[in-house]
Design an enzyme around this catalytic site. Structure first.
Site, PDB file in Angstrom:
ATOM      1  N   ARG A  83       0.515  -5.566  -0.958  1.00 19.74           N
ATOM      2  CA  ARG A  83      -0.230  -4.800   0.281  1.00 19.74           C
ATOM      3  C   ARG A  83       0.114  -3.486  -0.396  1.00 19.74           C
ATOM      4  NH1 ARG A  83      -3.127  -8.211   0.574  1.00 19.74           N
ATOM      5  NH2 ARG A  83      -3.390  -9.609   2.787  1.00 19.74           N
TER       6      ARG A  83
ATOM      7  N   GLU B 159      -5.994   3.085   3.292  1.00 17.85           N
ATOM      8  CA  GLU B 159      -6.586   2.893   3.075  1.00 17.85           C
ATOM      9  C   GLU B 159      -7.651   3.381   3.419  1.00 17.85           C
ATOM     10  OE1 GLU B 159      -7.166  -1.591   1.419  1.00 17.85           O
ATOM     11  OE2 GLU B 159      -5.452  -1.005   0.249  1.00 17.85           O
TER      12      GLU B 159
ATOM     13  N   HIS C 232      -9.082  -2.433  -3.149  1.00 16.19           N
ATOM     14  CA  HIS C 232      -8.357  -3.184  -3.245  1.00 16.19           C
ATOM     15  C   HIS C 232      -9.650  -4.260  -3.259  1.00 16.19           C
ATOM     16  CE1 HIS C 232      -5.811  -4.845   0.634  1.00 16.19           C
ATOM     17  NE2 HIS C 232      -6.593  -5.213  -0.129  1.00 16.19           N
TER      18      HIS C 232
END
Length: 314
Positions: free
Chosen positions: A226, A255, A274
């Site tokens: 994460r 993000e 991601h």
């Protein structure tokens, strides 16, 4: 027992669930689900943000299984107080994420990240450092499904593995297991440090300036857990000052990554959006976890795989 799936199941998958004795299955897309669909439901497959209040206030709901691995965006405290069990699809993406982490390592050792830059400029440049992952040491910070899978791949390529977790009990394919509290003592041994930790209060900005200073200057940091577990500003500084050799980042904070972030233009950084957790095989694997849990839940009243510990946050 009413079971509601917000996952669009195939006909075969529906049949497999309906064959489990006692299952009364409904399938409704997450986009079109309403509060009426939730009435009388005891088991929910996947999460609906738009029905969050109804889920928490439900008198019938007893267990939720999400299709994804991460639960940091869910109202964990409220679910815990309500007494609703929560499990995840953790492990359904371990193969593809481990493969992507391995790809970063191979790219760095073979200078393929630099060759990719050269390709965009149509430059034929061979004078680079060409090394191997063979005999290198990878430190796996978090040895769950992903870390264990990556350890298997690493050992197959002749690498040495160090596992880091709260318990230092041994695991297959881990040459040395160390407790999280002792991680600093072993950082210099690692050629690669792989972060696969979840987002919890304990992991927030764990990978920071002090951490990077304790790594070997020739080592690479790889983050597939994460983004909030890493202090982005400290990482940029460590890369700019050459405290570490480079970074392979599938997750960042924030993000999407800010357009003005220096990370975009660093040749010793591999950035992916991601996407390590994505695979054409993911949904089938996640379904198998749910089916296994559902059979156990009906037969024994227990969820046997990936049950979330609310006190830990994962």
């Amino acid at each position: 027992m009413k079971v509601l799936s917000l996952v669009d199941l195939t006909d075969k998958q529906k049949q497999e669930l309906e064959e489990i004795k006692g299952v009364d299955l409904s399938v409704v897309s997450a986009k079109s689900v309403t509060a009426d669909d939730l009435k009388g439901v005891e088991v929910l497959f996947d999460w609906s943000k738009k029905l969050q209040d109804e889920i928490i206030s439900s008198d019938s709901l007893n267990w939720i299984q999400t299709i994804r691995a991460g639960v940091d965006a869910l109202p964990l405290r409220a679910l815990d107080e309500k007494g609703i069990m929560l499990s995840t699809g953790s492990g359904a993406n371990s193969i593809n994420i481990a493969e992507q982490a391995l790809a970063y390592m191979l790219m760095f050792e073979r200078s393929m990240n630099l060759s990719t830059w050269d390709q965009t400029k149509k430059v034929w440049h061979r004078e680079k450092k060409y090394d191997e992952v063979y005999n290198k040491t990878v430190m796996l910070v978090g040895v769950g499904h992903i870390g264990s899978q990556l350890a298997q791949y690493a050992k197959a390529l002749g690498m040495r593995t160090i596992g880091v977790r709260h318990s230092n009990n041994s695991l297959p394919n881990i040459d040395k297991m160390v407790a999280m509290k002792d991680i600093d003592k072993h950082l210099k041994e690692a050629d690669f440090v792989v972060n696969s930790l979840p987002d919890t209060e304990d992991t927030k900005k764990m990978f920071n300036k002090e951490f990077f200073k304790k790594m070997a200057k020739t080592a690479y940091f790889i983050s597939i857990g994460r983004g909030k577990s890493t202090d982005t500003n400290d990482l940029v500084e460590a890369l700019q000052t050459k405290e570490i050799a480079g970074a392979g980042l599938d997750v960042v904070d924030p993000e999407p990554l800010n357009e003005d972030s220096p990370l975009w233009d660093m040749k010793n950084v591999i950035l992916t959006p991601h996407n390590a957790g994505r695979s054409v095989h993911y949904e089938e694997r996640a379904f198998k976890i749910f089916k296994k849990n559902l059979k156990s839940y009906i037969e024994n009243g227990e969820v046997v795989e990936n049950l979330v510990n609310y006190s830990k946050g994962y």
